[in-house]
Structure formats: C-alpha cells, structure tokens
Design an enzyme around this catalytic site. Structure first.
Site, PDB file in Angstrom:
ATOM      1  N   GLU A   1       0.783  -1.229   0.000  1.00  0.00           N
ATOM      2  CA  GLU A   1       0.000   0.000   0.000  1.00  0.00           C
ATOM      3  C   GLU A   1       0.818   1.283   0.000  1.00  0.00           C
ATOM      4  OE1 GLU A   1       0.538  -2.254   2.483  1.00  0.00           O
ATOM      5  OE2 GLU A   1      -1.411  -2.365   3.468  1.00  0.00           O
TER       6      GLU A   1
ATOM      7  N   ASP B   1      -0.755  -4.876   4.485  1.00  0.00           N
ATOM      8  CA  ASP B   1      -0.541  -5.073   5.924  1.00  0.00           C
ATOM      9  C   ASP B   1      -1.290  -6.286   6.488  1.00  0.00           C
ATOM     10  OD1 ASP B   1       1.184  -2.980   6.041  1.00  0.00           O
ATOM     11  OD2 ASP B   1      -0.283  -1.528   6.765  1.00  0.00           O
TER      12      ASP B   1
ATOM     13  N   ASP C   1      -3.422  -7.107   8.730  1.00  0.00           N
ATOM     14  CA  ASP C   1      -4.651  -7.102   9.521  1.00  0.00           C
ATOM     15  C   ASP C   1      -5.847  -7.025   8.578  1.00  0.00           C
ATOM     16  OD1 ASP C   1      -4.473  -4.533   8.636  1.00  0.00           O
ATOM     17  OD2 ASP C   1      -4.405  -3.593  10.607  1.00  0.00           O
TER      18      ASP C   1
ATOM     19  N   GLU D   1      -7.768  -4.621   7.648  1.00  0.00           N
ATOM     20  CA  GLU D   1      -7.771  -3.546   6.674  1.00  0.00           C
ATOM     21  C   GLU D   1      -6.846  -3.887   5.511  1.00  0.00           C
ATOM     22  OE1 GLU D   1      -7.204   0.262   8.492  1.00  0.00           O
ATOM     23  OE2 GLU D   1      -7.300   1.259   6.545  1.00  0.00           O
TER      24      GLU D   1
ATOM     25  N   TYR E   1       4.643  -4.733  13.115  1.00  0.00           N
ATOM     26  CA  TYR E   1       3.402  -4.035  12.780  1.00  0.00           C
ATOM     27  C   TYR E   1       2.803  -3.390  14.024  1.00  0.00           C
ATOM     28  CZ  TYR E   1      -0.918  -3.112  10.281  1.00  0.00           C
ATOM     29  OH  TYR E   1      -1.985  -2.495   9.684  1.00  0.00           O
TER      30      TYR E   1
ATOM     31  N   ARG F   1      -0.242  -2.142  14.683  1.00  0.00           N
ATOM     32  CA  ARG F   1      -1.634  -2.300  15.103  1.00  0.00           C
ATOM     33  C   ARG F   1      -1.831  -3.705  15.635  1.00  0.00           C
ATOM     34  NH1 ARG F   1      -4.759   0.085   9.920  1.00  0.00           N
ATOM     35  NH2 ARG F   1      -4.572   2.296  10.390  1.00  0.00           N
TER      36      ARG F   1
ATOM     37  N   HIS G   1      -0.372 -10.848  15.376  1.00  0.00           N
ATOM     38  CA  HIS G   1      -0.096 -11.865  16.378  1.00  0.00           C
ATOM     39  C   HIS G   1       1.025 -11.537  17.337  1.00  0.00           C
ATOM     40  CE1 HIS G   1      -3.000 -14.184  14.262  1.00  0.00           C
ATOM     41  NE2 HIS G   1      -2.341 -14.000  13.140  1.00  0.00           N
TER      42      HIS G   1
END
Ligand SMILES: [Zn+2]
Ligand SMILES: [Zn+2]
Ligand SMILES: [Zn+2]
Ligand SMILES: [Zn+2]
Length: 721
Positions: free
Chosen positions: A7, A81, A83, A85, A281, A283, A326
């Site tokens: 992204e 990414d 997750d 999103e 990551y 988030r 995770h």
C-alpha cells in the site's frame, strides 16, 4: 517477472531491497476504492447489505498502471498489511485490477527473513477477514448516516453520530457530569519537619487528614508542644516487575505520558518505523513475542547487562480474540540501539526497544523504609515518612526513565528522640475526578472493549475534528456542542451507544473474521431494530434551546430574557422571542450584529429573503432559508478576483476559483456542488505526472507539489528517484 503490490511507496522501497531482479514492487498508495461519500445508495440493504464501492477518483491512473504491470507479470503477490484492513485492500486490488488467483502473503515485520519466509508460504485472500472489515464499514455507514440525519432534524444541521465515536463521547460526558456535580470538601494536611540527634532532617506527615479546622488546630498545637520521638521503623523489600511489550493501546499511552505524543502522531511515527523495517506491525492487541524474537531480546539483555539481568517471561493476551496481528510491537533487531530518520522516530523507537527489552529482564528490587513518629503519649495520630531505594535495578537498567527518584531517609531506631523544627498545617480541598487525557481515553476504550487497535487514534481525532472535544494540553474537554449531541443520544438511543452494545458488536465482527458468524445475518439483526428505533423518534420535538442564559445578559434589542442555542461554532445566546426578535450575544456576552434584510428575494429558492450576515471572513449576502438553501450572492468584483484561469481536471467543465473556508483560503471548482474538486493551495496550472491531479503552490523549500495527499509527489522532497 513477479509483481508485488503493497500500500505505501516507502514500504515498497524497503521490500524491494530484499527481493531479486525478477520482482517488481509497486504501491497502491492507500485505498483505491471506497463507499460513495454521504450517499445512502452506498449500501444496497435489500440485496443483502451489498456495498457499492466506487474507485477513488485520483487512483484511476495508479490502477491502470497496476493493471498493465499485472498483465505482464507471471505472478501477482499482494503484500498489504497483516490485519483486516490490509486484507480488505488486497481484496479490493484483486477485484479492481481483475486478478486471477493472486497470492496473498503476510509478514509482521518488513525484514529480509520475514519477507522471504512469507514468500515461501503464500495463501489465498482470506474472505472472512475481508467480510469482517466490510461489515465494519457498512455498519459504521448505516449507523452514522441514519442517526446523523435524525440529529440534523432534531438538534442542528451538520452534526454527526458514529457507532464508536458516540460511545467515546458519552464516556467523556459522563465524567464531565461527575465533575459538575462534584462538591469539594475541606481537609487539612499536617506535617512536621524533624531532626535526629545527628542533625539529619526529614519530614513526617500525619497519617490522618482532619476534616475540620478545630481538629487540625488541635493536632498542630499538640505537635508543636510535645516531645517527638521515633515510634517504629519498618523496612521491607519490594520488587517491581516489568510490563509486557507494547500493544497499540499501551504504546499510545506510554508515548503520550513519556514523549507527549498524541495517539494519532504516535501511529504516524510508528508506521514510518514499521515501513522502514525497524519495528513490527504497530496495530496489535497482543503482547506476545515470537520465539525467535524473544531469544533475540534475551541475548541482547545478556550482552548489554549481564546474566543476572536476564529473566525470560511470557505475556498472555487479555482480549478474547487477538487476531488483528499476532505479536507485540517490538524492535525487529533489538541489538540496534537507535533507529529512525529523525528525532521523533528515534525517540519512539528507543521507547519501544526499552519496553521490549525490559520485558525479558529481572525484577527490580527496592528497599522501602517507613519511619513512624509521634509526640509523647501519642495524643494525636501517628506521623510517618516513606523512603525507597533501588537495591538491584534489574529491568530498570534498560528503561531508566521508569526508575523514579530514590528517597533516602536517615538511619534511626525506635525510641530515638527527634527535635521538632517546625510543624505545618495546610488547608486543602478534595478534587473532582480528572478529565480524561488522550492516553487515558484509549485505556478506557480498551478496557470497555470499544474500538480496536486500528481505530483508537481515529476515534479521538474524529471527536476533535467534529468540534465535540477540545484539547487543552493532553486533556480532552467536551464542548457545548459535544454535550448537546451526547445528551440527545443518551436520551433517545441509550442502548445503541452503550458499552455493551458497542463491545458486543466488536465481538460479532471478530466472529465474522473467524468464520463463526454470517455477514448478512449480523447486519440484518442490527439494522431492522435500529431503523425502527430511529423512525420512532421522528416525532419527538426539535431541541430548540439549551436552557436559560444568565439574567445579567438581557436581549440587546428588546431587553427581554435570552436562551442558549447552538450555532455552527458552539453555544451563543439568542432572544427568547426569536424569530420575532433577532437579538443575540456571544458566549462571553458581547453583542452579535443581527442579520439585515436587503429587500431582495432569493433567486434560487424564490421564497427566501436575501440577508446580509456577519461571517468569519467579513460580511456576505445569503439566503434566509439557510441551511436548506445554500445560495450566497457573489460580489462581481470579488468573483473576478477569485478566478485562477486553471481548468478543473476532474469535471473538465469548471475552473478552479479561490474560496474562503473555516481554515482559511482554499481553491475549488466553480462547478460546485456538481463537482467537488478542491485543493489546499493555489494551482500552478500543471498536472501531476504520477497521478494526474493538479499541482499546487508549495512552500519555500518545495515550490510545487501534487495536491493529492496520497501521491508521492505531494512530498517530492522525500522521493529519492
Ligand atoms: Zn429580544
Ligand atoms: Zn434561497
Ligand atoms: Zn470540476
Ligand atoms: Zn500526484
């Protein structure tokens, strides 16, 4: 050739370093499709809550390019990414570009080994994760749209409600009401400065706080008149255990208290560190460490501090389903003491590293000392002094900022005499509960199960952008507008903005992600009763005023009483006889000039009257039917001056003209409202080579930049090639 799509351009750059020549890495530059703006047709409810996505206008060029690259490629790999999103972006890419069985890879950190490992373990796009993300978007849209519509009718035009934003506002307002209702009580703090035989001074504080002046006076008199001695000395060892490595929520909290960063700033910086490959990551709601990561942290602790400092620990997730990612937020290479492109990145990296390292280190050992003293015969409560000293620093060696000051007390024993130097009595008042800070609200939201790691920062930002809260330092203060909106929702939609409803909805979204719940049923179960609840409120009275204004401010025109009302910018006072009398005052009591009719009818809606109003940027002439009719009369000379001569590239009909908005001048299409193209600075007349948007005037150092914030040419100074 293999095409890898991510992204962001900086993430693409980092990944490119790790891949061989037969890979091409491209960035979608954020979302490429979205629900149409403020349009109920965004979701086809009858067809089963089907979202009708549309391509983000400025992205057509990027999509075309990705399409061409994909045609040439033997294989397309989606590496967005890890997750929901990211999964949704991967799916949108696949749908829009028309990919046939693309490979999806996920990695929690952008390092060579993680990327290579992911490449060897590709999977298909996870439809359940995509569905969960879609359900969230659709749910938020339906909730916000229907409820905001009602608030426009019943409270004031332009206000908004949101599925997660409104419960967060309610939490702030509940605290605000506690503060308003708080009645302070007086109490007295008594202390005595004493000296040992050897002349060492320290201060003891009375264990009880008298509630009356008489009792305070009695204790003070006895303290001043008596013979002091040590009653007892208590020594105890205590340990301090390190906290778990960061999750999104704890990272936002610590960055706020330690560095003064707002949650959204923290996330922006963390994303930079992640995209550069320095941290995992950002988030996540899991404090877990991968086995190899834990081993690396332990090895670093051993090397830097020695064997006695090492203490491996495993931290368990508290939340029911921590599947957003995770692992905890941790450095990808703990041996690296500093990382980041600038000072703020370096500071955040060091905080993340210290916390992760400390989590695998030994407890700190403290020696706590308590000296209890009183006057002869103990006619008053005991006085005490507390000391504390670090005897083994343990994890504090890796995180010295958490250490705090040692408080040393003199060596004394029971019965030792003390000489009084002075006794003090200080009158105090109990304090109302504190307002939430940004970090405090994030903590509270997590505790109540409202929001997820990906949304904490944006919840707070939305409340600020809507004008529902104001930030003073780090404290969040609800505004009058926030008060009115929250009170309205609490009165009429208590259940929908309750903790339980919001938390259960999050759980249901988690269940969709796990494939344990059906998309359509979940939305239907919510939407049918919800629309009914909204409809049932259609007949309630419109909220016309917010209570009486203070009597010292009579109407400036008729001298009658005034009431509080809500305007676009907050609260003001209006004559109670409005619309017969147009007297008005600002919140501070100063007069607001009444709008003047100029004796012309509105050319647009026909039945409105044109009136001259006082605006933020001077006087202007508009329709009396505002906000229903948005007609504004243009001064011909002013209109001529506003022209730029640059044609609008979006509708290809209008011309870009200068306008004045809430945040100062901006430039938008003359074809408004049919065309909503608007940019922040004067267009230069050139078109961006990368995305096709207008180029606009920049700053001294960047004379020209792309007006599209998601385009790399928006920050041309950061482009290296
Ligand atoms: Zn009046
Ligand atoms: Zn009109
Ligand atoms: Zn246009
Ligand atoms: Zn551009």
């Amino acid at each position: 050739m293999k095409l890898v799509i991510v992204e962001s351009p900086s993430k693409a750059k980092t990944i490119e370093k790790y891949l061989g020549g037969d890979f091409t890495v491209r960035a979608s530059v954020g979302h490429i499709r979205d629900l149409p703006k403020s349009n109920k047709d965004a979701v086809d409810v009858e067809a089963g809550f089907v979202p009708r996505y549309q391509i983000v206008k400025e992205k057509q060029k990027v999509i075309d390019e990705l399409h061409r690259e994909a045609e040439k490629a033997d294989e397309v790999i989606l590496a967005t990414d890890p997750d929901r999103e990211g999964e949704a972006i991967a799916w949108h890419l696949s749908e829009t570009i028309g990919l046939k069985s693309p490979k999806r890879i996920v990695f929690n950190e952008i390092t060579e080994s993680a990327v290579q490992h992911a490449l060897q373990n590709p999977r298909a796009i996870d439809d359940e994760l995509v569905k969960a993300q879609e359900a969230r978007r659709v749910l938020d849209r339906l909730f916000g749209y229907d409820l905001s519509g009602l608030i426009w009718k019943k409270v004031r035009y332009g206000l908004s409600a949101g599925r997660v934003q409104s419960p967060a506002l309610r939490i702030l307002m509940e605290r605000e009401r506690e503060i308003r209702a708080f009645v302070p009580e007086k109490f007295w703090v008594l202390s005595a400065d004493v000296k040992t035989k050897k002349g060492e001074q320290f201060t003891v504080i009375c264990a009880e706080e008298p509630k009356t002046a008489e009792e305070a006076e009695r204790v003070l008199k006895a303290a001043e008149g008596g013979k002091w001695s040590v009653i007892d000395v208590e020594e105890s060892e205590a340990s301090r255990t390190p906290r778990a490595p960061f999750t999104t929520s704890t990272l936002q909290q610590a960055a706020s208290t330690r560095l003064g960063y707002s949650p959204s700033r923290t996330m922006r910086i963390a994303q930079k560190l992640y995209e550069a490959g320095f941290i995992t990551y950002m988030r996540t709601d899991s404090p877990n460490l991968a086995k190899e990561a834990q081993a690396a942290l332990i090895a670093t602790a051993r090397k830097e501090f020695g064997e006695q400092y090492v203490a491996p620990r495993v931290f368990k997730t508290k939340s029911k389903s921590a599947q957003e990612a995770h692992e905890a937020v941790r450095p990808t290479n703990p041996g690296k003491r500093s990382a980041g492109a600038n000072d703020e990145q370096k500071k955040l990296y060091e905080l993340i590293r210290a916390r992760a390292l400390a989590s695998q280190m030994a407890d700190a050992k403290m020696l706590r000392t308590k000296i209890i003293a009183n006057v002869e015969g103990s006619p008053i409560p005991d006085f005490a002094a507390n000391g504390s000293r670090v005897i083994f620093d343990g994890w504090l060696a890796a995180d010295p900022a958490a250490r705090g000051e040692d408080v040393e007390l003199p060596k004394v024993a029971a019965k030792d005499p003390l000489t009084l130097m002075a006794a003090h009595s200080e009158e105090k008042e109990t304090q109302p509960p504190a307002r939430y800070s940004e970090a405090g609200l994030v903590k509270e939201l997590e505790k109540r199960g409202i929001g997820r790691p990906s949304t904490y920062a944006s919840i707070i930002k939305t409340l600020e952008d809507r004008g529902y809260v104001e930030k003073q330092g780090r404290t969040l203060i609800p505004t009058h507008t926030g008060d009115v909106v929250s009170s309205f929702l609490e009165d009429h939609f208590k259940e929908y903005i309750s903790d339980t409803f919001t938390a259960e909805m999050e759980d249901e979204l988690d269940q969709i992600a796990e494939g344990k719940r059906e998309y359509e049923k979940t939305l239907r179960d919510f939407y049918a009763p919800f629309t009914k609840a909204v409809k049932s409120k259609n007949k309630i009275e419109k909220l016309t005023n917010m209570g009486d204004a203070p009597p010292e401010f009579p109407c400036p025109i008729c001298k009658g009483p005034m009431v509080y009302k809500l305007s676009r910018t907050g609260r003001f006072m209006s004559c109670a006889r409005f619309p017969e009398c147009l007297g008005a005052r600002k919140e501070d009591g100063s007069e607001i000039a009444p709008p003047k009719e100029i004796g012309e009818n509105c050319p647009q809606c026909k039945d409105g009257k044109l009136i001259e109003r006082e605006g933020r940027f001077g006087r202007f002439i508009a329709c009396s039917n505002y906000p229903k009719c948005k007609f504004v009369k243009q001064d011909p000379a002013e209109a001529e001056r506003a022209k730029t001569g640059v044609p609008c590239p979006v509708c290809k009909k209008g011309e870009m003209v200068e306008r004045r908005g809430r945040f100062g001048p901006f430039f938008s299409c003359s074809n408004y409202p049919e065309c909503r193209n608007a940019i922040k600075a004067r267009p230069t007349g050139k078109i961006c080579e990368m995305c096709g948007s207008l180029m606009m005037a920049g700053t001294k150092t960047i004379p020209e930049r792309c007006s599209n914030k998601t385009c790399p040419m928006h920050n041309p100074h950061k482009l290296t090639k």
